[in-house]
Structure formats: C-alpha cells, structure tokens
Write a protein that holds these residues in place. Structure first.
Motif, PDB file in Angstrom:
ATOM      1  N   ASP A  48       0.412  -1.099  -0.236  1.00 28.70           N
ATOM      2  CA  ASP A  48      -0.320  -0.195   0.177  1.00 28.70           C
ATOM      3  C   ASP A  48       0.766   1.414  -0.018  1.00 28.70           C
TER       4      ASP A  48
ATOM      5  N   ARG B 261      -8.962  -5.133  12.948  1.00 33.54           N
ATOM      6  CA  ARG B 261      -8.534  -4.279  13.643  1.00 33.54           C
ATOM      7  C   ARG B 261      -9.248  -3.043  13.859  1.00 33.54           C
TER       8      ARG B 261
ATOM      9  N   GLU C  49       1.994   0.358   9.182  1.00 35.33           N
ATOM     10  CA  GLU C  49       0.596   1.232   8.114  1.00 35.33           C
ATOM     11  C   GLU C  49       0.665   2.777   8.045  1.00 35.33           C
TER      12      GLU C  49
ATOM     13  N   ASN D 209       4.535  -2.511   5.207  1.00 29.59           N
ATOM     14  CA  ASN D 209       2.700  -3.152   4.894  1.00 29.59           C
ATOM     15  C   ASN D 209       2.889  -4.398   3.986  1.00 29.59           C
TER      16      ASN D 209
ATOM     17  N   ARG E 287       0.199  -7.022  14.470  1.00 29.43           N
ATOM     18  CA  ARG E 287      -0.251  -7.135  13.157  1.00 29.43           C
ATOM     19  C   ARG E 287       0.487  -8.333  12.456  1.00 29.43           C
TER      20      ARG E 287
END
Length: 530
Positions: free
Chosen positions: A17, A213, A151, A107, A184
């Motif tokens: 991402d 999340r 992130e 990520n 995560r």
C-alpha cells in the motif's frame, strides 16, 4: 524508561500500500536518511526523483523466484537484529559487511483483501507475505534500536520525532510501534490460518486464532467501570462493523451489540418479498413485523410492545424512506440501521442530532457460513453460525389438524423471529407481526406467560377488546419438554404451534394439541440463543 534516542541513518521501505509513501520518503531523505527499498516500492521512490538503493545492492544477492526471495538474507536481518551497544554484534556486522537498518517500513501483501474479493486458491497463496512478517518481527524484537512501521497512519509520528530529536526516535515510540507490529502480524497469521482451515474443511483445527483492526475505542463497555473497544475482522459480513454512520453520537458498546442483533434479525426478511422492521432493546427483539411498506411494518412492530421501543434500535430491510423516517423519529430512538436511505429521509433524521443513522449498503446473508466466538474463563468457544433458515426446512405436521395457509405463513414468520430471541423463547404472531415476545426465561412456561402478559398490556394501551394473542400462532425455539408450556400458549389464545420437536414427551404434547384442536408442526431444527 529513558528516552534512549536512536538516530535513523538508514531505512528499508517495502510496502504494498503506497499511500503517503512518496511524501514520507521525501521527509526521511530531508533528515539525511539513506533509503533502501524493494521492487515496486523502489521504482516508485526513484520515479519521484529520490535516491534509493535496491535491497539487492545491500545484500549482493538478486531478487528471485517471482519476488519470493529478496529480503530473507543475513545482511537484512543482521542489520535489523544487531544490538548496537553489543560489541560482539558490532564486530560481526563489521566482519560480514552488515550495515545497520534503523527504520523498517513494511505493510504486508494484501492477503485479507485478496480473499475478500473471492480470488482463487493460488492467488491467495501468492498473497501470503513471508519476508515482510519476518522483517517486522525482527525489527520489533530489536525495538531498543530499531523503529518499525506497519501502516501509513504512523508515518507522521515518526517524522515528528525525527524533527523533535535531531533525526532520532525515542524508546517510547519504538515500543509502541513494536507492540503494534506484533499485533499486526498476529492478525495477519490469524486470517491466513482461518482461511486454510476453511479450505481444508477443518471444523476444529488444533489451534484457532482471531485478529481484528481497531474500528474505535469505546467510552466504556456494558457498564461505565468496564473498558472496551470495537475491532473489525477479515469477515466483511455487512452489518454494524461495515456501516457508514451519517450522523449522531459515537456508538457505545451496548449500541453496537444491540444493532448487530437487530440487523441480523432483519436479514431474515427478503426485501424483494416484503418490507420488514425489527425493534430491539437489550439485544432482544421487542417487536418485529412485515408489511407492504416500511411505515406499515414499523407500526405493526411497535404495536407489539409500545413501551420497550423507547431508546431502542430500529432495523429495516429496505431503503429508509421519508415517511418511515418521519414516523420512526416520533419517539426517542438510539440507532436506525438500514441498507440505504433517501436524501429526504436523511434530512428528516438529521433533525434528531443524537440519533445515529447507519447505512450498511446491503443485508447479511442469513444462509452464509461463518464462525462465532465467545470467551469463557480460560478458553474460547467457537461455533459455526446458526444459518438455518425456516424457508429451507421441511415442516412436518404432527397433529390431526393441519395449519391453514394463513397460520402456516405466521408460523414461519414466528420461527424466523424466534431464532433471534434469547432462550427460552416464545413468540406469538398474527398477520406477520409479533404480538407477544417472551425472552430469556429459565422456564419455557414463564416465557409463554410473560409474552401473553405483554400482549395484554399492549391491548390495554391500544384499547382493544382482547389481546392479539387470541387467534395467533406461537413459535418455540426448542421443544416443549412437557405439555404445560404449550397449554399456556393455548390459554393465551394460540391456534397453531411451531417447534423443533425431539422431546421424549412429544407424544404427550401432540395429544394435548389434538385435545384442544390445535395444529402443530415440527421443524427438526432448534434455535437456542444464549
């Protein structure tokens, strides 16, 4: 804990991402940080005019096997794991030409999103990240010296510290980032393991993990002295976790729990067949009805119990229209949840500034498989979702009298509702609307009597000559262990009964029904809800 600042001289960035990547990389470069990267990330950084080293330059080893092998190398993991103040580690780094990596930005491959879009088996496998989790865990373990970011929302926190600390990060930030990194990877591995269990049709795998999340930190839990938070899981089932909140105060723990109960119940009613409304209070429906439109359905549902809906949750199975919004907002309501709403309806609800309006986009599939979980002391109870739908069941008439078409319609309706009411459950229904609900009692007889009493109260409020249980049908979520529970329903005026059957005293119950001219059908399926 001291600040224990660590200057960032080299950062390794490898992200699927790329949101905010270029801005972040530019800011790092402005602090004199050397950028090392992989594949598409390196190309994106270079295309922005920034100097970046490919990880293959760092390792002296080419990326291979379609990118499966690129960061699994001692010069990467040594740079992450080396304890900077340990002489033996420093000597090993010098001897083997290992450069320190002070910041890791990773990520992971979008495994959850790949599964969610319905990709095939091989595509899902290729989106299982290996190097990413290995690097994240290494950096997080060595958080005394290394900062790890998983992130984009944490980019600014890192940049703020670099600006405030002359290019260094503090131990407090690195610890917080390390904790998040392990959470995560745990959630990521949970999603993968549960996907594998489903692929292998493993109903009870040796290990079971769930991850989610954070959606929001909640003010408190069921009670003010309890802390709480709301998490989204990889299961994208439409509902309270996926809604768009248009207005109103932040949802509370109890709002979320009750709204979920309401929306799961309303999903039992196909919007192509009928409009329907469910009113929930304390996780139990207090009124449910079908109608030609939402206003009719709401009015019939409200008539079941005119007291409990105050401060309740309203769920509808069709786009909320202006007329329905106008009627629903006549009383204090905590939440309205619908698949969608018209602009006029939205404007009407907006006049009640504290009322939450939630739009879920679609209804959950009541037949869809899935898992539910509940914590117990020292353990976790996991089961498949109750996805039995009355329309799919073979109903067996066990009495001499067969239910009429109208009775059969109402019996199915009542059993649909009983699935979503806490056990022991008794539901009286008439004209596809609940007219009495008995929930959560230790005795099924008590549930029958409470439901009948509620119907009497509703009749008194509406100035009716008799309660609507007269001439109604009744549903029980589980079998009648004795005839007394059914006899209490007959006394209240029920003319037909739907129940699972399966008691050792079924014949006694059937005989009692026949003696009173009552029609009764067995479903063969029960709906305990605890």
């Amino acid at each position: 804990m001291t600040d224990h600042p660590r200057r960032v001289t080299r950062a390794l960035l490898s992200v699927s991402d790329k949101t905010g990547l270029i801005e972040f990389a530019k800011a790092l470069a402005s602090h004199g940080v050397e950028l090392v990267s992989t594949g598409g990330t390196a190309k994106a950084i270079a295309a922005a005019g920034l100097q970046v080293r490919d990880v293959s330059e760092l390792t002296g080893f080419p990326e291979m096997m379609d990118g499966r092998v690129k960061t699994l190398h001692p010069k990467v993991h040594g740079g992450l794991l080396a304890i900077r103040d340990n002489k033996e580690h420093a000597d090993a780094m010098k001897a083997h030409g290992i450069a320190p990596i002070d910041l890791l930005v990773v990520n992971l491959y979008p495994f959850e999103a790949t599964v969610d879009k319905g990709a095939g088996y091989e595509d899902c496998i290729e989106n299982i990240d290996i190097g990413g989790p290995a690097m994240i865990r290494a950096a997080a373990k060595n958080h005394d010296d290394v900062a790890v970011v998983v992130e984009a929302q944490d980019y600014q926190a890192v940049l703020d510290e670099l600006s405030a600390n002359k290019g260094a990060t503090t131990l407090a930030l690195r610890r917080r980032l390390a904790a998040k990194a392990y959470a995560r990877t745990a959630a990521y591995d949970a999603a993968i393991s549960n996907w594998f269990a489903a692929q292998n049709k493993a109903e009870a795998p040796d290990f079971r993990a769930f991850g989610g999340r954070l959606i929001q930190s909640l003010r408190y839990g069921e009670n003010p002295h309890q802390t709480a938070a709301f998490y989204r899981t990889p299961d994208k089932r439409p509902g309270v976790a996926t809604v768009r909140q248009l207005q109103g105060r932040e949802l509370s723990y109890n709002n979320i729990n009750d709204t979920d109960a309401a929306y799961e119940c309303i999903a039992e009613f196909d919007p192509a067949r009928t409009a329907a409304c469910v009113i929930v209070k304390h996780a139990n429906p207090c009124g449910v009805a079908e109608g030609p439109d939402l206003v009719s359905a709401y009015r019939k549902a409200f008539a079941c119990d005119t007291q409990s809906p105050y401060g309740g949750i309203i769920a509808v199975n069709r786009t909320l229209d202006a007329e329905a919004a106008r009627v629903i907002t006549e009383i204090l309501t905590e939440v309205i949840i619908a698949p969608d709403a018209t602009e006029e309806a939205i404007a009407i609800v907006a006049k009640r500034k504290n009322l939450r309006l939630l739009l879920a986009g679609s209804l959950p599939d009541p037949r869809a498989p899935g898992l539910t979980a509940k914590t117990v002391a020292g353990g976790l109870l996991v089961q498949s979702r109750d996805n039995a739908v009355v329309d799919d069941l073979t109903l067996k008439t066990v009495t001499k009298r067969v239910p009429t078409d109208a009775e059969l319609r109402d019996l199915k309706f009542a059993f649909r509702v009983a699935k979503h009411v806490k056990s022991n459950t008794i539901i009286y229904a008439k004209d596809v609307a609940t007219v009495g609900i008995g929930a959560g009692q230790m005795s099924r007889v008590d549930s029958a009597r409470i439901a009948a009493r509620k119907a009497q109260d509703a009749a008194a409020d509406a100035k009716l000559a008799e309660p609507l249980t007269k001439g109604s049908v009744v549903a029980s979520d589980a079998f009648f262990p004795f005839a007394d529970g059914m006899l209490a329903c007959i006394e209240a005026g029920a003319t037909a009964v739907i129940q699972p059957g399966g008691s050792i005293r079924d014949e006694e119950v059937i005989k009692a029904a026949d003696d009173h001219g009552i029609a009764m059908v067995f479903t063969g399926i029960r709906h305990f809800r605890h």
